[in-house]
Design a protein around this motif. Sequence first.
Motif, PDB file in Angstrom:
ATOM      1  N   MET A 621      42.150  41.390  30.846  1.00 38.02           N
ATOM      2  CA  MET A 621      42.747  41.333  32.201  1.00 38.02           C
ATOM      3  C   MET A 621      41.683  41.715  33.230  1.00 38.02           C
ATOM      4  SD  MET A 621      46.553  42.727  31.434  1.00 38.02           S
ATOM      5  CE  MET A 621      47.229  42.306  33.026  1.00 38.02           C
ATOM      6  N   ARG A 622      40.862  40.723  33.552  1.00 40.90           N
ATOM      7  CA  ARG A 622      39.771  40.956  34.492  1.00 40.90           C
ATOM      8  C   ARG A 622      40.273  41.398  35.860  1.00 40.90           C
ATOM      9  NH1 ARG A 622      35.463  38.059  32.965  1.00 40.90           N
ATOM     10  NH2 ARG A 622      35.886  36.943  31.059  1.00 40.90           N
ATOM     11  N   ARG A 623      41.470  40.899  36.203  1.00 44.41           N
ATOM     12  CA  ARG A 623      42.051  41.227  37.507  1.00 44.41           C
ATOM     13  C   ARG A 623      42.090  42.746  37.685  1.00 44.41           C
ATOM     14  NH1 ARG A 623      47.176  42.187  38.462  1.00 44.41           N
ATOM     15  NH2 ARG A 623      47.895  41.360  36.454  1.00 44.41           N
ATOM     16  N   LEU A 624      42.487  43.443  36.628  1.00 43.66           N
ATOM     17  CA  LEU A 624      42.580  44.899  36.707  1.00 43.66           C
ATOM     18  C   LEU A 624      41.183  45.518  36.810  1.00 43.66           C
ATOM     19  CD1 LEU A 624      45.339  45.651  34.036  1.00 43.66           C
ATOM     20  CD2 LEU A 624      45.585  45.192  36.472  1.00 43.66           C
ATOM     21  N   LEU A 625      40.261  44.949  36.065  1.00 43.27           N
ATOM     22  CA  LEU A 625      38.892  45.487  36.106  1.00 43.27           C
ATOM     23  C   LEU A 625      38.269  45.266  37.470  1.00 43.27           C
ATOM     24  CD1 LEU A 625      37.637  44.316  32.597  1.00 43.27           C
ATOM     25  CD2 LEU A 625      38.298  46.621  33.283  1.00 43.27           C
ATOM     26  N   ARG A 626      38.578  44.103  38.053  1.00 45.66           N
ATOM     27  CA  ARG A 626      38.042  43.782  39.372  1.00 45.66           C
ATOM     28  C   ARG A 626      38.581  44.769  40.405  1.00 45.66           C
ATOM     29  NH1 ARG A 626      38.114  38.443  38.514  1.00 45.66           N
ATOM     30  NH2 ARG A 626      40.299  38.384  39.020  1.00 45.66           N
ATOM     31  N   GLU A 627      39.853  45.047  40.259  1.00 47.19           N
ATOM     32  CA  GLU A 627      40.484  45.983  41.179  1.00 47.19           C
ATOM     33  C   GLU A 627      39.849  47.365  41.048  1.00 47.19           C
ATOM     34  OE1 GLU A 627      44.730  45.449  40.542  1.00 47.19           O
ATOM     35  OE2 GLU A 627      45.020  47.028  42.042  1.00 47.19           O
ATOM     36  N   LEU A 628      39.660  47.765  39.814  1.00 50.93           N
ATOM     37  CA  LEU A 628      39.069  49.072  39.561  1.00 50.93           C
ATOM     38  C   LEU A 628      37.632  49.133  40.088  1.00 50.93           C
ATOM     39  CD1 LEU A 628      39.707  51.738  38.088  1.00 50.93           C
ATOM     40  CD2 LEU A 628      38.561  50.786  36.088  1.00 50.93           C
ATOM     41  N   ALA A 629      36.865  48.082  39.828  1.00 53.05           N
ATOM     42  CA  ALA A 629      35.463  48.059  40.265  1.00 53.05           C
ATOM     43  C   ALA A 629      35.363  48.020  41.784  1.00 53.05           C
ATOM     44  CB  ALA A 629      34.754  46.850  39.670  1.00 53.05           C
ATOM     45  N   THR A 630      36.362  47.394  42.435  1.00 58.63           N
ATOM     46  CA  THR A 630      36.302  47.210  43.883  1.00 58.63           C
ATOM     47  C   THR A 630      36.857  48.412  44.635  1.00 58.63           C
ATOM     48  OG1 THR A 630      36.582  44.860  43.506  1.00 58.63           O
ATOM     49  CG2 THR A 630      36.950  45.617  45.737  1.00 58.63           C
ATOM     50  N   THR A 631      38.038  48.856  44.216  1.00 59.53           N
ATOM     51  CA  THR A 631      38.706  49.894  45.004  1.00 59.53           C
ATOM     52  C   THR A 631      38.746  51.240  44.290  1.00 59.53           C
ATOM     53  OG1 THR A 631      40.839  49.381  44.031  1.00 59.53           O
ATOM     54  CG2 THR A 631      40.255  48.155  46.015  1.00 59.53           C
ATOM     55  N   GLY A 632      38.439  51.240  43.006  1.00 62.89           N
ATOM     56  CA  GLY A 632      38.479  52.487  42.240  1.00 62.89           C
ATOM     57  C   GLY A 632      39.863  52.808  41.701  1.00 62.89           C
ATOM     58  N   VAL A 633      40.853  52.024  42.089  1.00 64.82           N
ATOM     59  CA  VAL A 633      42.217  52.269  41.585  1.00 64.82           C
ATOM     60  C   VAL A 633      42.847  50.952  41.120  1.00 64.82           C
ATOM     61  CG1 VAL A 633      42.843  54.331  42.912  1.00 64.82           C
ATOM     62  CG2 VAL A 633      43.085  52.073  43.949  1.00 64.82           C
ATOM     63  N   LYS A 635      46.315  49.015  41.270  1.00 63.88           N
ATOM     64  CA  LYS A 635      47.655  49.034  41.850  1.00 63.88           C
ATOM     65  C   LYS A 635      48.428  47.789  41.428  1.00 63.88           C
ATOM     66  CE  LYS A 635      46.960  51.765  46.038  1.00 63.88           C
ATOM     67  NZ  LYS A 635      46.301  51.523  47.307  1.00 63.88           N
ATOM     68  N   GLY A 636      47.697  46.780  40.976  1.00 63.29           N
ATOM     69  CA  GLY A 636      48.323  45.487  40.683  1.00 63.29           C
ATOM     70  C   GLY A 636      49.280  45.548  39.494  1.00 63.29           C
ATOM     71  N   ASP A 637      49.901  44.409  39.240  1.00 61.52           N
ATOM     72  CA  ASP A 637      50.899  44.275  38.191  1.00 61.52           C
ATOM     73  C   ASP A 637      50.267  44.488  36.811  1.00 61.52           C
ATOM     74  OD1 ASP A 637      52.957  43.589  36.609  1.00 61.52           O
ATOM     75  OD2 ASP A 637      52.994  41.459  37.156  1.00 61.52           O
ATOM     76  N   THR A 638      50.802  45.426  36.064  1.00 60.22           N
ATOM     77  CA  THR A 638      50.228  45.710  34.745  1.00 60.22           C
ATOM     78  C   THR A 638      51.227  45.410  33.619  1.00 60.22           C
ATOM     79  OG1 THR A 638      50.923  47.984  35.001  1.00 60.22           O
ATOM     80  CG2 THR A 638      48.636  47.494  35.550  1.00 60.22           C
TER      81      THR A 638
END
Length: 656
Positions: A621-633, A635-638
């Motif tokens: 789930m790259r979307r989650l990794l991208r979010e983490l790398a970008t914002t540090g948190v 929040k998206g649908d898991t």
Amino acid sequence: MANNELAEVSIDSLLKENRKFLPNKKFSENYILKDYNTYKRMYNSSIKDPKKFWEKMAATHLVFFKKWRSVFKWKDYKAEWFIGATLNISYNCLDRHVNSDRKNKAALIWEGEPGDVKTYTYQQLYSEVMICANMLKSLGLVAGDKAAIYMPLIPEAMIAMLACTRIGVVHTVVFGGFSSNSLRDRIQDSGCKILFTADGGFRKGSVVKMKEMADEALLETSTIKNVIVVKRTSEKVNMKTGRDLWWHEYSAKQAKVCEAIPLSSEHPLFILYTSGTTGKPKGLLHTTAGYLLGATVTTKYLFDIKETDIYWCTADVGWITGHSYVVYGPLSNGATVFMYEGAPTFPEPDRFWKMISDHKVTTLYTAPTAIRSFIRLGNEYPLKHDLSSLRLLGTVGEPINPEAWIWYNEVIGKKKCPIVDTWWQTETGAAMIAPFPGIMATKPGSATNPFFGIEPVILKKDGTKAKGNEGGYLCIKNPWPYMARTIYGDHDRYKKTYWKEIEGHYFTGDGAHQDKEGYFWIMGRVDDVINVSGHRLGTMEIESAAVHHPSIAECAVVGRPDPIKGQGIVAFITLKKSEKVNSHLKEDISKFIVKEIGTLARPDDIRFTEALPKTRSGKIMRRLLRELATTGVIKGDTTTLEDFSVLEKLREKDED
Ligand code: PRX
């Protein structure tokens, strides 16, 4: 595959931008089109009857040896333009100027990083190209054979490209910053018979050992019969007897004349590799007539080429921008090209501005990432030099943030130079969306309007049109002459990637929206491609390289916004059970990736984690990794995540 949500690529500052700059009056007075209505009229007729339009453009701008029977055919996603005609690109870029008043005009002014300068008139370039073409011929190459070019940015790179086109040899230029492994893969995929390289090139005051890299690549390739080596740095290199030839020695033995041979319009011109969504870069194949037409007319209209211009596109010829706007577009128009070998800030941060002032450059075409790094260096460097020769500025490669646009306009262009933000791709061959300078108002961050004959549309996933200024996938409605014809050796991949994603449309892989005035705003990639300093990299490509490292079990790569590079590379890595994190491992992995791909793939951040977030079907789930790398948190649908404890572990790592 378009699997990211568009919202993720939207750039806030672009969405809020509403400044508008009217064309400069003085520039407009001398521009080739009278006004915006002239553009609109020509554009509408080009869309209404593209065949008629392109036919007229071809007849006006190119020299054909034999005229076409019919203009266009599109069958099984194979495009043919100017069917039955013959022409030669090198003839169009050289002979026709040599046979005119341009014979003694400078075709190329080149400056090496150490400060050495060389100028070639059209006559001189023509002579060199003919000799080089004879080198190819004497080594047994014939039309349709392939040649690889792996060189620093020196005149011989341009000469070799044009020499290939003179006898119908297909070139594949590999950017000098790519590693020996990348060179090897490209040579293997395209089956090149010959390699042009140099003993080395100068970069930031050091020597890049290109021949050494080439030798390494050739250990694992079987198709290369000969290597022609330019002596640039006088570095000591190994010359393999029977295979390697010095350019200066071998060229001295050649006949001086080599006629340009007539080639059919669809004769393969070059293969250029670019990153896609899989681990393997794609070899985009461009062909002769359509490509040259696109490069020629976009250069003419968008850069307003005048006889007295000194035109500088800062790209390396290893990229499509270098093909179309360092070599083919400007030379076909009979322009004077400026070329610079080295780093923009060597020996001092003012190198670019000094060269503009020294050579009286009129047109500067560069990438937003370069503009952003100049901003960071400080205004004193451009302000130290007389930049009054500049009359047009261009940008390419990634969305330009409005702040960088404004700086470019004010500090470099002194508010008198139109800024031509050109959107296009390796696949599109030449510019597709860009302001026609002098007659179009520009908006910082928008590539504005389509070029003649190009019909961009913004679509939703289901193929319906996005409404109002709603974002969507940027697609192109119909085939155009200068688009890539196929992916070399894999037409199915070509069909699937570009024409099947949204059936019947060319799928660009970019997200975009249109404002009330119809201006296009490109928001960035919507697939697993990232744009680092204006260079395309596939996340899968980096991952596939990384997992060859002996310590790595799994790797997921994502992009995160970077103030200079546009996007930076973050690699999430799980180690093999037996491996432990140690202080050298990050550097070791970085070096390993650079060795596999090249310096542009060096990760900005490596994060070790015990596991990667996956769906139940095992997809990362790259979307989650991208979010983490970008914002540090996150929040998206898991909800589709298989193991929730992974998230906790990732978060913990992030706080380390
Ligand atoms: O995402 C778009 C971005 O660069 C991608 C194409 O990369 P490449 O094939 O390497 O060619 C680069 C030079 C033509 C596009 O899919 N891109 C290119 N130009 C722009 C841009 N994004 C926004 N604005 C541009 N002017």
